[in-house]
Design a protein around this motif. Sequence first.
Motif, PDB file in Angstrom:
ATOM      1  N   GLY A   1       0.835  -1.203   0.000  1.00 20.94           N
ATOM      2  CA  GLY A   1       0.000   0.000   0.000  1.00 20.94           C
ATOM      3  C   GLY A   1       0.866   1.248   0.000  1.00 20.94           C
ATOM      4  O   GLY A   1       2.084   1.183   0.119  1.00 20.94           O
ATOM      5  N   ILE A   2       0.205   2.381  -0.167  1.00 16.57           N
ATOM      6  CA  ILE A   2       0.940   3.647  -0.220  1.00 16.57           C
ATOM      7  C   ILE A   2       0.941   4.273   1.172  1.00 16.57           C
ATOM      8  O   ILE A   2      -0.102   4.339   1.826  1.00 16.57           O
ATOM      9  N   ASN A   3       2.115   4.698   1.642  1.00 17.41           N
ATOM     10  CA  ASN A   3       2.137   5.437   2.903  1.00 17.41           C
ATOM     11  C   ASN A   3       2.604   6.860   2.657  1.00 17.41           C
ATOM     12  O   ASN A   3       2.918   7.244   1.531  1.00 17.41           O
ATOM     13  N   GLU A   4       2.598   7.667   3.711  1.00 19.05           N
ATOM     14  CA  GLU A   4       2.855   9.102   3.568  1.00 19.05           C
ATOM     15  C   GLU A   4       4.179   9.371   2.864  1.00 19.05           C
ATOM     16  O   GLU A   4       4.285  10.249   2.021  1.00 19.05           O
ATOM     17  N   GLN A   5       5.218   8.589   3.244  1.00 14.15           N
ATOM     18  CA  GLN A   5       6.539   8.887   2.690  1.00 14.15           C
ATOM     19  C   GLN A   5       6.753   8.280   1.311  1.00 14.15           C
ATOM     20  O   GLN A   5       7.473   8.835   0.493  1.00 14.15           O
ATOM     21  N   SER A   6       6.124   7.117   1.038  1.00 13.87           N
ATOM     22  CA  SER A   6       6.416   6.466  -0.238  1.00 13.87           C
ATOM     23  C   SER A   6       5.618   7.066  -1.384  1.00 13.87           C
ATOM     24  O   SER A   6       5.969   6.873  -2.539  1.00 13.87           O
ATOM     25  N   SER A   7       4.539   7.813  -1.100  1.00 16.52           N
ATOM     26  CA  SER A   7       3.714   8.297  -2.201  1.00 16.52           C
ATOM     27  C   SER A   7       4.519   9.233  -3.115  1.00 16.52           C
ATOM     28  O   SER A   7       4.369   9.191  -4.335  1.00 16.52           O
ATOM     29  N   VAL A   8       5.393  10.045  -2.546  1.00 13.51           N
ATOM     30  CA  VAL A   8       6.213  10.953  -3.357  1.00 13.51           C
ATOM     31  C   VAL A   8       7.154  10.151  -4.256  1.00 13.51           C
ATOM     32  O   VAL A   8       7.307  10.455  -5.448  1.00 13.51           O
ATOM     33  N   VAL A   9       7.760   9.100  -3.665  1.00 15.19           N
ATOM     34  CA  VAL A   9       8.713   8.289  -4.419  1.00 15.19           C
ATOM     35  C   VAL A   9       8.000   7.591  -5.574  1.00 15.19           C
ATOM     36  O   VAL A   9       8.496   7.571  -6.712  1.00 15.19           O
ATOM     37  N   VAL A  10       6.821   7.024  -5.294  1.00 18.69           N
ATOM     38  CA  VAL A  10       6.065   6.307  -6.322  1.00 18.69           C
ATOM     39  C   VAL A  10       5.699   7.257  -7.463  1.00 18.69           C
ATOM     40  O   VAL A  10       5.867   6.934  -8.642  1.00 18.69           O
ATOM     41  N   LYS A  11       5.238   8.443  -7.101  1.00 17.58           N
ATOM     42  CA  LYS A  11       4.866   9.438  -8.113  1.00 17.58           C
ATOM     43  C   LYS A  11       6.085   9.820  -8.961  1.00 17.58           C
ATOM     44  O   LYS A  11       6.000   9.892 -10.184  1.00 17.58           O
ATOM     45  N   ASN A  12       7.210  10.015  -8.297  1.00 21.57           N
ATOM     46  CA  ASN A  12       8.458  10.354  -8.988  1.00 21.57           C
ATOM     47  C   ASN A  12       8.861   9.300  -9.995  1.00 21.57           C
ATOM     48  O   ASN A  12       9.197   9.606 -11.138  1.00 21.57           O
ATOM     49  N   ILE A  13       8.838   8.037  -9.541  1.00 23.01           N
ATOM     50  CA  ILE A  13       9.256   6.940 -10.431  1.00 23.01           C
ATOM     51  C   ILE A  13       8.294   6.857 -11.609  1.00 23.01           C
ATOM     52  O   ILE A  13       8.704   6.745 -12.764  1.00 23.01           O
ATOM     53  N   TYR A  14       6.984   6.955 -11.318  1.00 18.72           N
ATOM     54  CA  TYR A  14       5.966   6.854 -12.369  1.00 18.72           C
ATOM     55  C   TYR A  14       6.194   7.930 -13.437  1.00 18.72           C
ATOM     56  O   TYR A  14       6.161   7.651 -14.633  1.00 18.72           O
ATOM     57  N   ASP A  15       6.450   9.163 -12.980  1.00 21.05           N
ATOM     58  CA  ASP A  15       6.653  10.262 -13.927  1.00 21.05           C
ATOM     59  C   ASP A  15       7.899  10.065 -14.774  1.00 21.05           C
ATOM     60  O   ASP A  15       7.968  10.545 -15.903  1.00 21.05           O
ATOM     61  N   GLN A  16       8.887   9.373 -14.224  1.00 20.70           N
ATOM     62  CA  GLN A  16      10.136   9.186 -14.968  1.00 20.70           C
ATOM     63  C   GLN A  16      10.061   8.089 -16.022  1.00 20.70           C
ATOM     64  O   GLN A  16      10.894   8.030 -16.912  1.00 20.70           O
ATOM     65  N   ILE A  17       9.084   7.159 -15.872  1.00 24.79           N
ATOM     66  CA  ILE A  17       8.972   6.084 -16.869  1.00 24.79           C
ATOM     67  C   ILE A  17       8.373   6.661 -18.148  1.00 24.79           C
ATOM     68  O   ILE A  17       7.336   7.316 -18.099  1.00 24.79           O
ATOM     69  N   PRO A  18       9.037   6.441 -19.299  1.00 26.69           N
ATOM     70  CA  PRO A  18       8.498   7.012 -20.543  1.00 26.69           C
ATOM     71  C   PRO A  18       7.211   6.321 -20.985  1.00 26.69           C
ATOM     72  O   PRO A  18       7.038   5.129 -20.737  1.00 26.69           O
ATOM     73  N   SER A  19       6.326   7.065 -21.634  1.00 23.39           N
ATOM     74  CA  SER A  19       5.090   6.486 -22.173  1.00 23.39           C
ATOM     75  C   SER A  19       5.427   5.711 -23.437  1.00 23.39           C
ATOM     76  O   SER A  19       6.358   6.098 -24.143  1.00 23.39           O
ATOM     77  N   PRO A  20       4.708   4.657 -23.796  1.00 24.32           N
ATOM     78  CA  PRO A  20       3.595   4.092 -23.043  1.00 24.32           C
ATOM     79  C   PRO A  20       4.082   3.255 -21.861  1.00 24.32           C
ATOM     80  O   PRO A  20       5.112   2.590 -21.960  1.00 24.32           O
ATOM     81  N   LYS A  21       3.334   3.281 -20.766  1.00 24.62           N
ATOM     82  CA  LYS A  21       3.727   2.528 -19.583  1.00 24.62           C
ATOM     83  C   LYS A  21       2.500   1.896 -18.942  1.00 24.62           C
ATOM     84  O   LYS A  21       1.385   2.393 -19.119  1.00 24.62           O
ATOM     85  N   VAL A  22       2.725   0.788 -18.250  1.00 25.00           N
ATOM     86  CA  VAL A  22       1.629   0.083 -17.605  1.00 25.00           C
ATOM     87  C   VAL A  22       1.988  -0.102 -16.126  1.00 25.00           C
ATOM     88  O   VAL A  22       3.139  -0.364 -15.804  1.00 25.00           O
ATOM     89  N   VAL A  23       0.992   0.040 -15.265  1.00 26.47           N
ATOM     90  CA  VAL A  23       1.235  -0.162 -13.840  1.00 26.47           C
ATOM     91  C   VAL A  23       0.545  -1.444 -13.385  1.00 26.47           C
ATOM     92  O   VAL A  23      -0.647  -1.638 -13.645  1.00 26.47           O
ATOM     93  N   VAL A  24       1.316  -2.347 -12.763  1.00 34.25           N
ATOM     94  CA  VAL A  24       0.752  -3.572 -12.223  1.00 34.25           C
ATOM     95  C   VAL A  24       0.843  -3.513 -10.700  1.00 34.25           C
ATOM     96  O   VAL A  24       1.936  -3.393 -10.150  1.00 34.25           O
TER      97      VAL A  24
END
Lengths: 147, 359
Positions: free
Chosen positions: A57-80
């Motif tokens: 699950g997402i916690n207060e501190q990891s949400s920023v990291v997850v968002k950062n990583i997601y934004d860095q992955i080039p499109s097209p991208k899929v999240v599992v």
Amino acid sequence: MSYLKKSPWILHYDASSCNGCDIEVLACLTPLYDVERFGIINTGNPKHADIFVITGGINEQSSVVVKNIYDQIPSPKVVVAVGICAATGGVFRECYNIKGGVNTTIPVDVYVPGCAARPESIIDGIVAALSILEEKRKAMKKGETPL
Amino acid sequence: MGREIVIPFGPQHPVLPEPIHLDLVLEDEMVKEAIPSIGYIHRGLEKLVEKRDFKNYVYIAERICGICSFIHSVSYCQGIENIMEITIPDRAAYLRVIWSEYSRLHSHLLWLGLFADAMGFENLFMTAWRLREHMLNDMEETTGGRVIQGSCKVGGVRCDISNDKLASMSAGLTAIEPELSEMAGVFLEDETIDMRTRGVGVLSKDSAWDLGAVGPVARGSGIALDARMTGYGAYEHLDFSPVVISGGDCYARCRVRVEELFTSLDLIGQAITMMPDGDIEVPVRGNPSGEFFSRTEQPRGEVVHYIRGNGTKNLLRHRVRTPTTANIPGLVQMLAGCELANVPVIVLSIDPCIGCAER
């Protein structure tokens, strides 16, 4: 699988999992399950990745990291999202530090059930992600913006 | 004298299966100081004891960590059983030893694989994980779960293993032992591994003791510290001596874990031979009132579960001191003065389990 023209690489991140799903994701890459036969390898670099495999699950501190990583992955991208924690927060959803599933922070394409998710289900999830990735790639070629 | 720079390491890094963040203060290639910061996977599950029945909380305690899962549930159940003065049947105690040692085998094989991967030795990584599947198959056949077993409960265990199955497990382990020995030989004698690990990340015996290191980190620095020596559960009936290696470097810590694979095989063999017949659980009535420190040995070292109840179905407090928390001060000392390129190997050498450490 004949439509698959590229080898999709995955990036795995543990948002706040207990490790159970993480080690099962890694087990998928090792000889018994071996997702490399689909051309899949685990990379540590978001710029190399097509599929973002996320556990816990997402916690207060990891949400920023997850968002950062997601934004860095080039499109097209899929999240599992792997495991029930990634889907809803699971057994930890009532913990004070858990915001909920991965969809509270980034859009999710495939949910893999299980606590811990079994390697067979993770492979199923990733194979489902491959066809979504292909659709997104086609949509991008037509000039549309995939999610 | 070079310029001082700070390199962030983690939380997302190729060598880390789990997120931890280190600020590495460098002078040229030399790490002067490592400053850890944690909190990326903190869930706050200890507080759930206020919302869950103490018997159901076993499942939460087991999910503190998916690698050390079974031993966490044993530690928690053992604490409750001590408060409530429950004596579990002998067969349950022996079954707990068997599953605990299987957990240690799978955890050490997992670590050996990751350690090989950190050195760029991919073939060895795959070999270790291939052998690990044997342990997971036995776990799955006997409990239904590969990494989260759910077979431990307050008052005993949830499921039995038939004597026929025990015999076939014993035969299976005997059959796989030569393969484990072959892999162990590579870890202990290969020249490349030797060059990457010998003399790297040294923690002296005195420092290990002063910084409170536990488990393979303490034993790799020559301290005979193993909670199994206290004889909890059925360990008091088994012939056991801890693996202690002096040296204190990454090689010594690797050697401790490699040799412990064979100690675990031996303990499982002994437990299967001595397995008593009888019940696997006793009924649990009432609620726990009192407090207890429950100590057990996890693959990563000694874990302490503190449990306090006030006679209601919800506990007042559950507090866990995990081995990784105890080993982080040692890690910080090992990193000071090392080369940047050795950081992944040193970080992995304490077998960090952040899932446990942050809960």
